[in-house]
Design a protein around this motif. Structure first.
Motif, PDB file in Angstrom:
ATOM      1  N   VAL A   1      60.444  31.654  47.184  1.00  0.00           N
ATOM      2  CA  VAL A   1      60.089  32.737  48.035  1.00  0.00           C
ATOM      3  C   VAL A   1      60.889  32.755  49.172  1.00  0.00           C
ATOM      4  O   VAL A   1      61.340  33.969  49.588  1.00  0.00           O
ATOM      5  N   ALA A   2      61.454  31.611  49.883  1.00  0.00           N
ATOM      6  CA  ALA A   2      62.603  31.623  51.080  1.00  0.00           C
ATOM      7  C   ALA A   2      63.667  32.312  50.523  1.00  0.00           C
ATOM      8  O   ALA A   2      64.241  33.240  51.130  1.00  0.00           O
ATOM      9  N   ILE A   3      64.305  31.902  49.225  1.00  0.00           N
ATOM     10  CA  ILE A   3      65.413  32.592  48.923  1.00  0.00           C
ATOM     11  C   ILE A   3      65.249  34.011  48.334  1.00  0.00           C
ATOM     12  O   ILE A   3      66.191  34.805  48.711  1.00  0.00           O
ATOM     13  N   SER A   4      64.164  34.381  47.799  1.00  0.00           N
ATOM     14  CA  SER A   4      63.810  35.858  47.546  1.00  0.00           C
ATOM     15  C   SER A   4      63.877  36.539  48.742  1.00  0.00           C
ATOM     16  O   SER A   4      64.313  37.802  48.750  1.00  0.00           O
ATOM     17  N   GLN A   5      63.371  36.303  49.797  1.00  0.00           N
ATOM     18  CA  GLN A   5      63.438  36.610  51.205  1.00  0.00           C
ATOM     19  C   GLN A   5      64.814  37.029  51.657  1.00  0.00           C
ATOM     20  O   GLN A   5      65.113  38.032  52.562  1.00  0.00           O
ATOM     21  N   SER A   6      65.907  36.166  51.270  1.00  0.00           N
ATOM     22  CA  SER A   6      66.865  36.214  51.991  1.00  0.00           C
ATOM     23  C   SER A   6      68.004  36.787  51.062  1.00  0.00           C
ATOM     24  O   SER A   6      69.295  37.230  51.467  1.00  0.00           O
ATOM     25  N   THR A   7      67.639  37.263  49.799  1.00  0.00           N
ATOM     26  CA  THR A   7      68.548  37.952  49.043  1.00  0.00           C
ATOM     27  C   THR A   7      68.209  39.533  48.846  1.00  0.00           C
ATOM     28  O   THR A   7      66.983  39.781  49.102  1.00  0.00           O
ATOM     29  N   PRO A   8      68.965  40.254  48.547  1.00  0.00           N
ATOM     30  CA  PRO A   8      68.724  41.801  48.188  1.00  0.00           C
ATOM     31  C   PRO A   8      67.816  42.086  47.227  1.00  0.00           C
ATOM     32  O   PRO A   8      67.620  41.189  46.358  1.00  0.00           O
ATOM     33  N   GLY A   9      66.826  42.915  47.418  1.00  0.00           N
ATOM     34  CA  GLY A   9      65.981  43.260  46.512  1.00  0.00           C
ATOM     35  C   GLY A   9      64.323  42.834  46.866  1.00  0.00           C
ATOM     36  O   GLY A   9      64.016  41.865  47.545  1.00  0.00           O
ATOM     37  N   PRO A  10      63.746  43.258  46.162  1.00  0.00           N
ATOM     38  CA  PRO A  10      62.311  43.007  46.443  1.00  0.00           C
ATOM     39  C   PRO A  10      61.868  41.835  45.916  1.00  0.00           C
ATOM     40  O   PRO A  10      62.357  41.081  45.011  1.00  0.00           O
ATOM     41  N   ILE A  11      60.939  41.004  46.538  1.00  0.00           N
ATOM     42  CA  ILE A  11      60.759  39.670  46.750  1.00  0.00           C
ATOM     43  C   ILE A  11      60.056  39.441  45.335  1.00  0.00           C
ATOM     44  O   ILE A  11      60.320  38.580  44.581  1.00  0.00           O
ATOM     45  N   GLY A  12      59.317  40.337  44.621  1.00  0.00           N
ATOM     46  CA  GLY A  12      58.421  39.960  43.376  1.00  0.00           C
ATOM     47  C   GLY A  12      59.459  39.997  42.194  1.00  0.00           C
ATOM     48  O   GLY A  12      59.522  39.069  41.143  1.00  0.00           O
ATOM     49  N   ILE A  13      60.446  40.806  42.320  1.00  0.00           N
ATOM     50  CA  ILE A  13      61.529  41.009  41.228  1.00  0.00           C
ATOM     51  C   ILE A  13      62.358  39.600  41.388  1.00  0.00           C
ATOM     52  O   ILE A  13      62.986  39.251  40.359  1.00  0.00           O
ATOM     53  N   ASN A  14      62.742  39.337  42.422  1.00  0.00           N
ATOM     54  CA  ASN A  14      63.567  38.198  42.696  1.00  0.00           C
ATOM     55  C   ASN A  14      62.947  36.865  42.287  1.00  0.00           C
ATOM     56  O   ASN A  14      63.553  36.106  41.571  1.00  0.00           O
TER      57      ASN A  14
ATOM     58  N   PHE B   1      65.282  39.226  31.389  1.00  0.00           N
ATOM     59  CA  PHE B   1      64.133  39.394  30.464  1.00  0.00           C
ATOM     60  C   PHE B   1      62.781  39.595  31.294  1.00  0.00           C
ATOM     61  O   PHE B   1      62.191  40.408  31.301  1.00  0.00           O
ATOM     62  N   ALA B   2      62.793  38.409  32.182  1.00  0.00           N
ATOM     63  CA  ALA B   2      61.598  38.556  32.964  1.00  0.00           C
ATOM     64  C   ALA B   2      61.830  39.566  34.275  1.00  0.00           C
ATOM     65  O   ALA B   2      60.680  40.109  34.475  1.00  0.00           O
ATOM     66  N   THR B   3      62.812  40.029  34.506  1.00  0.00           N
ATOM     67  CA  THR B   3      62.984  41.086  35.703  1.00  0.00           C
ATOM     68  C   THR B   3      62.661  42.103  34.954  1.00  0.00           C
ATOM     69  O   THR B   3      61.989  43.018  35.525  1.00  0.00           O
ATOM     70  N   LEU B   4      63.079  42.470  33.907  1.00  0.00           N
ATOM     71  CA  LEU B   4      62.790  43.894  33.229  1.00  0.00           C
ATOM     72  C   LEU B   4      61.269  43.894  32.753  1.00  0.00           C
ATOM     73  O   LEU B   4      60.519  45.031  32.838  1.00  0.00           O
ATOM     74  N   CYS B   5      60.670  42.825  32.608  1.00  0.00           N
ATOM     75  CA  CYS B   5      59.250  42.817  32.253  1.00  0.00           C
ATOM     76  C   CYS B   5      58.313  43.031  33.376  1.00  0.00           C
ATOM     77  O   CYS B   5      57.224  43.777  33.209  1.00  0.00           O
ATOM     78  N   VAL B   6      58.832  42.565  34.465  1.00  0.00           N
ATOM     79  CA  VAL B   6      58.013  42.835  35.749  1.00  0.00           C
ATOM     80  C   VAL B   6      58.048  44.208  36.187  1.00  0.00           C
ATOM     81  O   VAL B   6      57.387  44.877  36.887  1.00  0.00           O
ATOM     82  N   LEU B   7      59.066  45.070  35.637  1.00  0.00           N
ATOM     83  CA  LEU B   7      59.620  46.445  36.182  1.00  0.00           C
ATOM     84  C   LEU B   7      58.882  47.469  35.197  1.00  0.00           C
ATOM     85  O   LEU B   7      58.664  48.648  35.714  1.00  0.00           O
ATOM     86  N   TRP B   8      58.886  47.369  33.845  1.00  0.00           N
ATOM     87  CA  TRP B   8      58.760  48.265  32.958  1.00  0.00           C
ATOM     88  C   TRP B   8      57.343  49.205  33.078  1.00  0.00           C
ATOM     89  O   TRP B   8      57.335  50.362  33.215  1.00  0.00           O
TER      90      TRP B   8
END
Length: 190
Positions: A48-61, A87-94
């Motif tokens: 969660v901490a890394i996902s907040q500091s990197t570009p992009g939505p937190i759920g996708i990260n 694959f996990a990234t695409l699964c959360v998006l499709w």
């Protein structure tokens, strides 16, 4: 087998993604930490901490990192783990993508109707509840420390929490500046 589980878990997370990444943090935590044990609670808070500091939505990260870690921990080589992340990234998006394409056409036509307005009036409190659940989920010993065994870490975390909260709310300090100041404080203190 791990790819099928990733598909099912992250497709489910994606379809219930109302309110953005923070609203789905508790769902992600439940699926990847509690049910599937792909991550520990500490790893999840780090994500969660890394996902907040990197570009992009937190759920996708979170999905990207979890896909990589789950495949790697299942015994596959690193290059397959990279495929697991993609694959996990695409699964959360499709599913949300398809849903938004379908709903946007309907919304343009019926945005002012009473039925659509009533649906959104019910969704708003539910989304706020999901975001509040994520906030409570993140108020754990992994983030704040244990008051009985790690008193210094706990007190320091509480002080930084209140500084960040009141800095944003009362003094209108820009959130990026608060993040930078807390990061500097973390380097100096720890």
């Amino acid at each position: 087998m791990i790819f099928l589980r990733l598909f099912l878990v992250f497709s489910k997370i994606g379809i219930f993604n109302f309110g953005g990444g923070y609203a789905m943090l508790s769902l992600i935590h439940n699926e990847v930490v509690e049910k599937n044990h792909w991550l520990t609670s500490t790893e999840f808070t780090d994500i969660v901490a890394i996902s907040q500091s990197t570009p992009g939505p937190i759920g996708i990260n979170c999905a990207t990192y979890t896909g990589y870690t789950a495949v790697l921990n299942d015994g596959y080589p690193q290059w397959v783990a990279v495929l697991g992340a993609v694959f996990a990234t695409l699964c959360v998006l499709w599913l949300p993508f398809l849903l938004m394409v379908a709903v946007s056409k309907v919304m343009l036509r019926y945005a002012k109707s009473d039925r659509v307005t009533s649906v959104f009036s019910v969704l708003r409190p539910a989304i706020i509840g999901l975001i509040a659940a994520a906030a409570i989920l993140l108020m754990s010993a992994d983030n704040f420390g244990n008051p009985s065994t790690e008193t210094f870490k706990f007190v320091t975390s509480i002080i930084l929490f209140f500084f960040a909260f009141f800095g944003c709310r009362l003094f209108k300090i820009h959130p990026i500046l608060i993040i930078l100041l807390c990061g500097i404080a973390g380097l100096l203190i720890y």
